[in-house]
Design a protein around this motif. Sequence first.
Motif, PDB file in Angstrom:
ATOM      1  N   VAL A  18       0.858  -1.196   0.000  1.00 22.85           N
ATOM      2  CA  VAL A  18       0.000   0.000   0.000  1.00 22.85           C
ATOM      3  C   VAL A  18       0.891   1.243   0.000  1.00 22.85           C
ATOM      4  O   VAL A  18       1.861   1.328   0.750  1.00 22.85           O
ATOM      5  CB  VAL A  18      -0.927  -0.003   1.234  1.00 22.85           C
ATOM      6  CG1 VAL A  18      -1.744   1.279   1.301  1.00 22.85           C
ATOM      7  CG2 VAL A  18      -1.862  -1.214   1.197  1.00 22.85           C
ATOM      8  N   ASP A  19       0.560   2.207  -0.863  1.00 21.65           N
ATOM      9  CA  ASP A  19       1.357   3.430  -0.976  1.00 21.65           C
ATOM     10  C   ASP A  19       0.790   4.589  -0.188  1.00 21.65           C
ATOM     11  O   ASP A  19       1.510   5.504   0.172  1.00 21.65           O
ATOM     12  CB  ASP A  19       1.458   3.831  -2.458  1.00 21.65           C
ATOM     13  CG  ASP A  19       2.168   2.764  -3.264  1.00 21.65           C
ATOM     14  OD1 ASP A  19       3.384   2.636  -3.119  1.00 21.65           O
ATOM     15  OD2 ASP A  19       1.484   2.032  -4.002  1.00 21.65           O
ATOM     16  N   LEU A  20      -0.518   4.573   0.037  1.00 26.28           N
ATOM     17  CA  LEU A  20      -1.137   5.705   0.736  1.00 26.28           C
ATOM     18  C   LEU A  20      -2.332   5.216   1.546  1.00 26.28           C
ATOM     19  O   LEU A  20      -3.109   4.384   1.075  1.00 26.28           O
ATOM     20  CB  LEU A  20      -1.612   6.750  -0.294  1.00 26.28           C
ATOM     21  CG  LEU A  20      -2.352   7.960   0.273  1.00 26.28           C
ATOM     22  CD1 LEU A  20      -1.389   8.883   1.008  1.00 26.28           C
ATOM     23  CD2 LEU A  20      -3.052   8.738  -0.835  1.00 26.28           C
ATOM     24  N   TYR A  21      -2.457   5.761   2.757  1.00 25.85           N
ATOM     25  CA  TYR A  21      -3.600   5.452   3.625  1.00 25.85           C
ATOM     26  C   TYR A  21      -4.412   6.729   3.811  1.00 25.85           C
ATOM     27  O   TYR A  21      -3.853   7.759   4.190  1.00 25.85           O
ATOM     28  CB  TYR A  21      -3.107   4.969   4.994  1.00 25.85           C
ATOM     29  CG  TYR A  21      -2.233   3.736   4.937  1.00 25.85           C
ATOM     30  CD1 TYR A  21      -2.775   2.468   5.076  1.00 25.85           C
ATOM     31  CD2 TYR A  21      -0.855   3.858   4.743  1.00 25.85           C
ATOM     32  CE1 TYR A  21      -1.971   1.339   5.037  1.00 25.85           C
ATOM     33  CE2 TYR A  21      -0.050   2.737   4.687  1.00 25.85           C
ATOM     34  CZ  TYR A  21      -0.613   1.479   4.836  1.00 25.85           C
ATOM     35  OH  TYR A  21       0.192   0.372   4.779  1.00 25.85           O
ATOM     36  N   ILE A  22      -5.708   6.651   3.559  1.00 24.66           N
ATOM     37  CA  ILE A  22      -6.579   7.806   3.775  1.00 24.66           C
ATOM     38  C   ILE A  22      -7.545   7.450   4.905  1.00 24.66           C
ATOM     39  O   ILE A  22      -8.453   6.632   4.721  1.00 24.66           O
ATOM     40  CB  ILE A  22      -7.344   8.181   2.491  1.00 24.66           C
ATOM     41  CG1 ILE A  22      -6.342   8.537   1.389  1.00 24.66           C
ATOM     42  CG2 ILE A  22      -8.285   9.353   2.746  1.00 24.66           C
ATOM     43  CD1 ILE A  22      -6.959   8.856   0.052  1.00 24.66           C
ATOM     44  N   PRO A  23      -7.359   8.038   6.097  1.00 29.41           N
ATOM     45  CA  PRO A  23      -8.198   7.664   7.244  1.00 29.41           C
ATOM     46  C   PRO A  23      -9.589   8.272   7.164  1.00 29.41           C
ATOM     47  O   PRO A  23      -9.837   9.225   6.429  1.00 29.41           O
ATOM     48  CB  PRO A  23      -7.410   8.226   8.432  1.00 29.41           C
ATOM     49  CG  PRO A  23      -6.625   9.360   7.877  1.00 29.41           C
ATOM     50  CD  PRO A  23      -6.357   9.049   6.428  1.00 29.41           C
ATOM     51  N   GLY A  24     -10.477   7.714   7.974  1.00 28.56           N
ATOM     52  CA  GLY A  24     -11.846   8.218   8.054  1.00 28.56           C
ATOM     53  C   GLY A  24     -12.826   7.072   7.964  1.00 28.56           C
ATOM     54  O   GLY A  24     -12.500   6.008   7.454  1.00 28.56           O
ATOM     55  N   CYS A  25     -14.020   7.302   8.491  1.00 25.99           N
ATOM     56  CA  CYS A  25     -15.037   6.242   8.477  1.00 25.99           C
ATOM     57  C   CYS A  25     -16.404   6.852   8.183  1.00 25.99           C
ATOM     58  O   CYS A  25     -17.194   7.021   9.085  1.00 25.99           O
ATOM     59  CB  CYS A  25     -15.038   5.482   9.796  1.00 25.99           C
ATOM     60  SG  CYS A  25     -16.208   4.116   9.861  1.00 25.99           S
ATOM     61  N   PRO A  26     -16.679   7.182   6.931  1.00 28.42           N
ATOM     62  CA  PRO A  26     -15.775   7.122   5.780  1.00 28.42           C
ATOM     63  C   PRO A  26     -14.996   8.431   5.646  1.00 28.42           C
ATOM     64  O   PRO A  26     -15.415   9.454   6.203  1.00 28.42           O
ATOM     65  CB  PRO A  26     -16.746   6.980   4.601  1.00 28.42           C
ATOM     66  CG  PRO A  26     -17.950   7.774   5.048  1.00 28.42           C
ATOM     67  CD  PRO A  26     -18.049   7.595   6.536  1.00 28.42           C
ATOM     68  N   PRO A  27     -13.906   8.433   4.875  1.00 25.09           N
ATOM     69  CA  PRO A  27     -13.240   9.711   4.604  1.00 25.09           C
ATOM     70  C   PRO A  27     -14.103  10.553   3.674  1.00 25.09           C
ATOM     71  O   PRO A  27     -14.813  10.015   2.833  1.00 25.09           O
ATOM     72  CB  PRO A  27     -11.933   9.305   3.911  1.00 25.09           C
ATOM     73  CG  PRO A  27     -12.130   7.912   3.456  1.00 25.09           C
ATOM     74  CD  PRO A  27     -13.224   7.300   4.252  1.00 25.09           C
ATOM     75  N   LYS A  28     -14.029  11.868   3.836  1.00 22.32           N
ATOM     76  CA  LYS A  28     -14.787  12.755   2.956  1.00 22.32           C
ATOM     77  C   LYS A  28     -14.149  12.751   1.566  1.00 22.32           C
ATOM     78  O   LYS A  28     -12.939  12.510   1.450  1.00 22.32           O
ATOM     79  CB  LYS A  28     -14.762  14.177   3.514  1.00 22.32           C
ATOM     80  CG  LYS A  28     -15.565  14.331   4.771  1.00 22.32           C
ATOM     81  CD  LYS A  28     -15.551  15.773   5.214  1.00 22.32           C
ATOM     82  CE  LYS A  28     -16.486  15.949   6.392  1.00 22.32           C
ATOM     83  NZ  LYS A  28     -16.564  17.318   6.832  1.00 22.32           N
ATOM     84  N   PRO A  29     -14.932  13.091   0.538  1.00 21.00           N
ATOM     85  CA  PRO A  29     -14.366  13.150  -0.815  1.00 21.00           C
ATOM     86  C   PRO A  29     -13.158  14.084  -0.888  1.00 21.00           C
ATOM     87  O   PRO A  29     -12.189  13.813  -1.601  1.00 21.00           O
ATOM     88  CB  PRO A  29     -15.523  13.672  -1.671  1.00 21.00           C
ATOM     89  CG  PRO A  29     -16.744  13.374  -0.904  1.00 21.00           C
ATOM     90  CD  PRO A  29     -16.380  13.358   0.540  1.00 21.00           C
ATOM     91  N   GLU A  30     -13.216  15.179  -0.123  1.00 18.94           N
ATOM     92  CA  GLU A  30     -12.080  16.125  -0.131  1.00 18.94           C
ATOM     93  C   GLU A  30     -10.813  15.417   0.353  1.00 18.94           C
ATOM     94  O   GLU A  30      -9.717  15.665  -0.155  1.00 18.94           O
ATOM     95  CB  GLU A  30     -12.361  17.323   0.775  1.00 18.94           C
ATOM     96  CG  GLU A  30     -13.463  18.241   0.290  1.00 18.94           C
ATOM     97  CD  GLU A  30     -14.824  17.890   0.894  1.00 18.94           C
ATOM     98  OE1 GLU A  30     -15.041  16.703   1.224  1.00 18.94           O
ATOM     99  OE2 GLU A  30     -15.657  18.803   1.016  1.00 18.94           O
ATOM    100  N   ALA A  31     -10.953  14.547   1.353  1.00 18.24           N
ATOM    101  CA  ALA A  31      -9.792  13.844   1.894  1.00 18.24           C
ATOM    102  C   ALA A  31      -9.267  12.833   0.880  1.00 18.24           C
ATOM    103  O   ALA A  31      -8.039  12.661   0.726  1.00 18.24           O
ATOM    104  CB  ALA A  31     -10.170  13.136   3.193  1.00 18.24           C
TER     105      ALA A  31
END
Length: 146
Positions: free
Chosen positions: A113-126
Amino acid sequence: MSAAALKAVCNAPWVFHCSTGSCNNCDIEVLDCLCPRFDVERFGMLLAGSVKQADVLLVTGSCNRKSAARLKRLYEQIPKPCLVVAIGECAMSRGIFIESYNCPVPLDHIIPVDLYIPGCPPKPEAVLAGIVRLVGRVTAKGDRAP
Ligand code: SF4
């Protein structure tokens, strides 16, 4: 992996979205990125219809025993070099399914994995900010470190 090849990939990355067993909220946020309001295409990104045409693999959901094997097969089919982005807590760490008998390992134990985007769910902006940042770093440095 060649730095020049990765830079070429990042000029106009085509993304393929794979849900490995999410509750669908992360998937909805990914779809939002494609809508006119967030307009991911302004960054040169397009949703690929087939993983064989993609440069970036977006993964949502916590991998379970069935989907892990299928995800591995998808990863083998995506042309290299490629980038893998884990979207949401489930993809990052199995989230609320971490104790489940059916989700024995996190995503990065199955494929790199190259990138992790946190959130549950992450916003589209994120989601957009994360992908643009990753592409920017690869383009600037030629490496795949997120
Ligand atoms: S991170 Fe949250 S929103 Fe995304 S799939 Fe898991 S439970 Fe659903």
